[in-house]
Write a protein that holds these residues in place. Structure first.
Motif, PDB file in Angstrom:
ATOM      1  N   GLY A 286       0.802  -1.232   0.000  1.00 27.42           N
ATOM      2  CA  GLY A 286       0.000   0.000   0.000  1.00 27.42           C
ATOM      3  C   GLY A 286       0.824   1.265   0.000  1.00 27.42           C
ATOM      4  N   GLN A 287       0.286   2.295  -0.623  1.00 25.63           N
ATOM      5  CA  GLN A 287       0.973   3.590  -0.630  1.00 25.63           C
ATOM      6  C   GLN A 287      -0.052   4.685  -0.901  1.00 25.63           C
ATOM      7  N   PHE A 288       0.157   5.816  -0.236  1.00 20.83           N
ATOM      8  CA  PHE A 288      -0.627   7.018  -0.542  1.00 20.83           C
ATOM      9  C   PHE A 288       0.375   8.080  -0.979  1.00 20.83           C
ATOM     10  N   VAL A 289       0.043   8.817  -2.032  1.00 20.66           N
ATOM     11  CA  VAL A 289       0.978   9.818  -2.548  1.00 20.66           C
ATOM     12  C   VAL A 289       0.242  11.106  -2.908  1.00 20.66           C
ATOM     13  N   ALA A 290       0.761  12.239  -2.426  1.00 24.03           N
ATOM     14  CA  ALA A 290       0.188  13.539  -2.783  1.00 24.03           C
ATOM     15  C   ALA A 290       1.320  14.487  -3.147  1.00 24.03           C
ATOM     16  N   ARG A 291       1.056  15.311  -4.143  1.00 29.90           N
ATOM     17  CA  ARG A 291       2.070  16.304  -4.535  1.00 29.90           C
ATOM     18  C   ARG A 291       1.467  17.690  -4.372  1.00 29.90           C
ATOM     19  N   LEU A 292       2.190  18.606  -3.726  1.00 31.82           N
ATOM     20  CA  LEU A 292       1.653  19.951  -3.485  1.00 31.82           C
ATOM     21  C   LEU A 292       2.706  21.004  -3.826  1.00 31.82           C
ATOM     22  N   ARG A 293       2.216  22.138  -4.348  1.00 28.45           N
ATOM     23  CA  ARG A 293       3.131  23.230  -4.723  1.00 28.45           C
ATOM     24  C   ARG A 293       2.938  24.414  -3.794  1.00 28.45           C
ATOM     25  N   ASN A 294       4.068  25.016  -3.414  1.00 24.87           N
ATOM     26  CA  ASN A 294       4.044  26.210  -2.574  1.00 24.87           C
ATOM     27  C   ASN A 294       3.687  27.398  -3.465  1.00 24.87           C
ATOM     28  N   THR A 295       2.533  28.014  -3.235  1.00 19.55           N
ATOM     29  CA  THR A 295       2.099  29.096  -4.127  1.00 19.55           C
ATOM     30  C   THR A 295       2.642  30.450  -3.684  1.00 19.55           C
ATOM     31  N   GLU A 296       3.391  30.483  -2.588  1.00 19.70           N
ATOM     32  CA  GLU A 296       4.015  31.739  -2.159  1.00 19.70           C
ATOM     33  C   GLU A 296       5.050  32.144  -3.186  1.00 19.70           C
ATOM     34  N   GLU A 297       5.026  33.429  -3.587  1.00 21.79           N
ATOM     35  CA  GLU A 297       5.984  33.828  -4.618  1.00 21.79           C
ATOM     36  C   GLU A 297       7.274  34.359  -4.029  1.00 21.79           C
ATOM     37  N   ASN A 298       7.135  35.050  -2.907  1.00 18.73           N
ATOM     38  CA  ASN A 298       8.345  35.627  -2.306  1.00 18.73           C
ATOM     39  C   ASN A 298       8.595  34.970  -0.973  1.00 18.73           C
ATOM     40  N   SER A 299       9.863  34.865  -0.715  1.00 21.32           N
ATOM     41  CA  SER A 299      10.207  34.342   0.596  1.00 21.32           C
ATOM     42  C   SER A 299      10.426  35.542   1.507  1.00 21.32           C
ATOM     43  N   ASN A 300       9.826  35.502   2.689  1.00 22.86           N
ATOM     44  CA  ASN A 300      10.148  36.573   3.636  1.00 22.86           C
ATOM     45  C   ASN A 300      11.256  36.074   4.570  1.00 22.86           C
ATOM     46  N   ASN A 301      12.189  35.370   3.925  1.00 25.09           N
ATOM     47  CA  ASN A 301      13.255  34.744   4.706  1.00 25.09           C
ATOM     48  C   ASN A 301      14.541  35.548   4.706  1.00 25.09           C
ATOM     49  N   GLU A 302      14.417  36.823   4.270  1.00 24.47           N
ATOM     50  CA  GLU A 302      15.624  37.624   4.179  1.00 24.47           C
ATOM     51  C   GLU A 302      16.453  37.534   5.468  1.00 24.47           C
ATOM     52  N   SER A 303      15.779  37.752   6.569  1.00 25.72           N
ATOM     53  CA  SER A 303      16.501  37.762   7.831  1.00 25.72           C
ATOM     54  C   SER A 303      17.100  36.373   8.103  1.00 25.72           C
ATOM     55  N   LYS A 304      16.396  35.338   7.651  1.00 24.77           N
ATOM     56  CA  LYS A 304      16.917  33.986   7.867  1.00 24.77           C
ATOM     57  C   LYS A 304      18.186  33.790   7.049  1.00 24.77           C
ATOM     58  N   THR A 305      18.203  34.358   5.811  1.00 23.35           N
ATOM     59  CA  THR A 305      19.392  34.220   4.971  1.00 23.35           C
ATOM     60  C   THR A 305      20.552  34.928   5.655  1.00 23.35           C
ATOM     61  N   GLU A 306      20.243  36.102   6.201  1.00 25.83           N
ATOM     62  CA  GLU A 306      21.283  36.848   6.914  1.00 25.83           C
ATOM     63  C   GLU A 306      21.852  36.006   8.054  1.00 25.83           C
ATOM     64  N   LYS A 307      20.907  35.375   8.760  1.00 23.40           N
ATOM     65  CA  LYS A 307      21.316  34.547   9.896  1.00 23.40           C
ATOM     66  C   LYS A 307      22.257  33.448   9.420  1.00 23.40           C
ATOM     67  N   ARG A 308      21.878  32.862   8.243  1.00 22.48           N
ATOM     68  CA  ARG A 308      22.678  31.768   7.722  1.00 22.48           C
ATOM     69  C   ARG A 308      24.102  32.258   7.420  1.00 22.48           C
ATOM     70  N   LYS A 309      24.183  33.488   6.844  1.00 26.63           N
ATOM     71  CA  LYS A 309      25.498  34.038   6.518  1.00 26.63           C
ATOM     72  C   LYS A 309      26.336  34.159   7.781  1.00 26.63           C
ATOM     73  N   LYS A 310      25.693  34.667   8.832  1.00 26.31           N
ATOM     74  CA  LYS A 310      26.422  34.844  10.084  1.00 26.31           C
ATOM     75  C   LYS A 310      26.951  33.501  10.573  1.00 26.31           C
ATOM     76  N   LYS A 311      26.068  32.500  10.497  1.00 28.28           N
ATOM     77  CA  LYS A 311      26.467  31.184  10.997  1.00 28.28           C
ATOM     78  C   LYS A 311      27.602  30.605  10.167  1.00 28.28           C
ATOM     79  N   ARG A 312      27.640  30.988   8.870  1.00 27.21           N
ATOM     80  CA  ARG A 312      28.713  30.500   8.003  1.00 27.21           C
ATOM     81  C   ARG A 312      30.080  30.893   8.536  1.00 27.21           C
ATOM     82  N   GLN A 313      30.103  32.029   9.268  1.00 24.48           N
ATOM     83  CA  GLN A 313      31.397  32.494   9.737  1.00 24.48           C
ATOM     84  C   GLN A 313      31.926  31.681  10.923  1.00 24.48           C
ATOM     85  N   LYS A 314      31.081  30.827  11.462  1.00 23.01           N
ATOM     86  CA  LYS A 314      31.542  30.002  12.577  1.00 23.01           C
ATOM     87  C   LYS A 314      32.661  29.070  12.121  1.00 23.01           C
ATOM     88  N   LYS A 315      33.600  28.817  12.990  1.00 24.72           N
ATOM     89  CA  LYS A 315      34.750  27.968  12.625  1.00 24.72           C
ATOM     90  C   LYS A 315      34.346  26.491  12.524  1.00 24.72           C
TER      91      LYS A 315
END
Ligand SMILES: C[S@@+](CC[C@H](N)C(=O)[O-])C[C@H]1O[C@@H](n2cnc3c(N)ncnc32)[C@H](O)[C@@H]1O
Length: 462
Positions: A286-315
């Motif tokens: 048995g298997q159930f399968v569903a496919r869904l698309r994210n209809t959001e066009e913009n990510s409001n993740n700017e601050s998250k990206t910034e956070k990621r950059k900061k974390k990149r600097q960790k040794k």
């Protein structure tokens, strides 16, 4: 097989007359399947019959395989229930996609996703359980792709590190496993309606974390190996209600049927676009399968990206190789034909405590996560010596190789798997690839005495 009375009652109500076929099928034999690995050189050169292809896959066939065969040790095949092949097909991965398989062990679907990527883009295969993550790493190692990261993390820790990161995510969720009842009757002992609801709660928690990692416009496939509407259509209805997600149509092939909007309170017509595979319809379990698309066009993740950059600097403990070290590695590597993804290894290569690897993802992005594999481990640098890794042997199986010992005789293959050295009649010296029936499955090393030293990893010996 004795089914719980509550289970019988539930499916009699849901399925009506069809429930007779359903209950009868539980006592019948399941139909086995396997998938070939298109990444490997001459990948259709296998001892199995390819006369019964599974319609909706490009590399799936009905039939059984054995874990002792060189097709298995060389990563040419993966044994998989035919119905379990559909979720990876439904995600429709293209080379270059950034893909997450969030609940990935033992790796049936991850291996299919890696095949679809063709070494381009990235697959992050994650598994929460430590012991299962080890199996996942081994199965993906055999598969020999160059662009896979294996993590052993909880979805929430992964989501904190990788917000809005993936184009495509597969969530093959832990579930009540009703589709496994005839393969594994013991699974039935855990079943109760209460357990179904516990699973539903866990599925929502996992999906909430998955959503944080999906890019705007990205797609998810949600799948289970259970029939209960609470864990299938109801979950999809919940996703649509709580996120900007649209159900995308999936093609129905022979033996598949549409999802059932009428089995949910929401009765959302789009649920018809989801797919059910029942064992009475002959396409495996048995298997159930569903496919869904994210209809959001913009990510409001700017601050998250910034956070990621900061974390990149960790040794991290990861460093580049100096010229001398690259030359030491090169001396060995140069004897082999490299697949896509490794051609520029000199520019990309890194090391951590002597482990030399070509990363699939910048290790600093993954800092603090429990990583079992990132890209390809080329081998171990020990002072002025370099020893190629087992993973590299499996990766090199993608190409026709000359620095190769191909056993003619099955007994030698078996002895090598067991860990023995073998006397060979060859002019080759130093590190060589080892194959049986041309399926590369290990490294070995030949000295002037023509003895092939065994490099098949101790933990894998049979
Ligand atoms: C259906 S199995 C995955 C099968 C796998 N996709 C395959 O094709 O080989 C579900 C996986 O989810 C994992 N899991 C269990 N609880 C989890 C949780 N809370 N979060 C994430 N994964 C979980 C299980 O350890 C299990 O390996």
């Amino acid at each position: 097989m004795t089914l719980p009375a509550e289970f019988i009652e539930k499916y009699q109500k849901l399925l009506g007359e069809e429930s007779n076929n359903f209950f009868e099928a539980i006592d019948k034999q399941s139909k086995k399947g396997f998938r070939l690995n298109p990444l490997k050189y001459n990948y259709q050169d296998v001892q199995y019959s390819l006369k019964e292809p599974i319609e909706f896959t490009s590399d799936g066939y009905y039939g059984g395989v054995s874990g002792r065969d060189s097709e298995w040790t060389g990563g040419y095949v993966y044994s998989q229930d035919p119905s379990a092949m559909y979720p990876a097909v439904a995600l429709d991965v293209k080379p270059g996609d950034i893909v997450l398989d969030l609940c990935a062990a033992p790796g049936g679907k991850s291996t299919a996703l890696a095949s679809a990527l063709r070494n381009e883009g990235v697959l992050v295969a994650n598994e929460i359980s430590r012991s299962r993550a080890k199996d996942l790493r081994e199965n993906l190692e055999r598969w020999g792709a160059t662009n896979v990261v294996v993590t052993n993390e909880s979805p929430d820790r992964l989501a904190k590190k990788l917000p809005a990161f993936f184009d495509k995510i597969l969530i093959d969720a832990p579930c009540s496993g009703e589709g496994m009842f005839r393969k594994d009757p013991d699974a039935m002992q855990y079943w109760s309606q209460e357990y179904v609801i516990t699973c539903q709660t866990r599925q929502k928690e996992i999906l909430a974390e998955a959503m944080k990692m999906l890019k705007p416009g990205g797609e998810i496939v949600y799948s289970t190996c259970t029939y209960s509407p609470e864990e299938d259509e109801e979950i999809v209805a919940w996703l649509v209600e709580n996120y900007n997600l649209k159900v995308e149509p999936l093609k129905l092939f022979k033996g598949m049927s549409s999802g059932r909007p009428d089995w949910t309170g929401a009765n959302l017509p789009d649920l018809k676009e989801t797919v059910r595979l029942w064992f009475q319809n002959g396409v495996g379990e048995g298997q159930f399968v569903a496919r869904l698309r994210n209809t959001e066009e913009n990510s409001n993740n700017e601050s998250k990206t910034e956070k990621r950059k900061k974390k990149r600097q960790k040794k991290t403990t990861v460093t580049r190789l100096n010229k001398e070290e690259i030359a030491t590695v090169e001396k060995v590597i140069t004897n082999f034909v490299l697949p896509t993804g490794l051609e520029n290894w000199q520019k990309e290569v890194l090391q951590s405590n002597g482990h030399v690897f070509v990363p699939a993802l910048d290790p600093e992005i993954l800092n603090d996560l429990h990583i079992l594999n990132n890209g390809v481990e080329l081998g171990l640098l020990k002072k002025k010596r370099f020893e190629p890794s087992h993973q590299l042997a499996e990766v090199l199986g993608q190409k026709e190789q000359r620095q190769l010992i191909n056993f003619e005789d099955k007994a030698n293959y078996e002895r090598y798997l067991h860990g023995e050295t073998i006397k060979v009649d060859s002019k080759l010296r130093g590190f060589v690839l080892v194959a049986y029936r041309n399926h590369i499955f290990s490294f070995g090393k030949i000295g002037n005495d023509q003895i092939l030293k065994n490099f098949y990893p101790k933990g894998l010996r049979k």
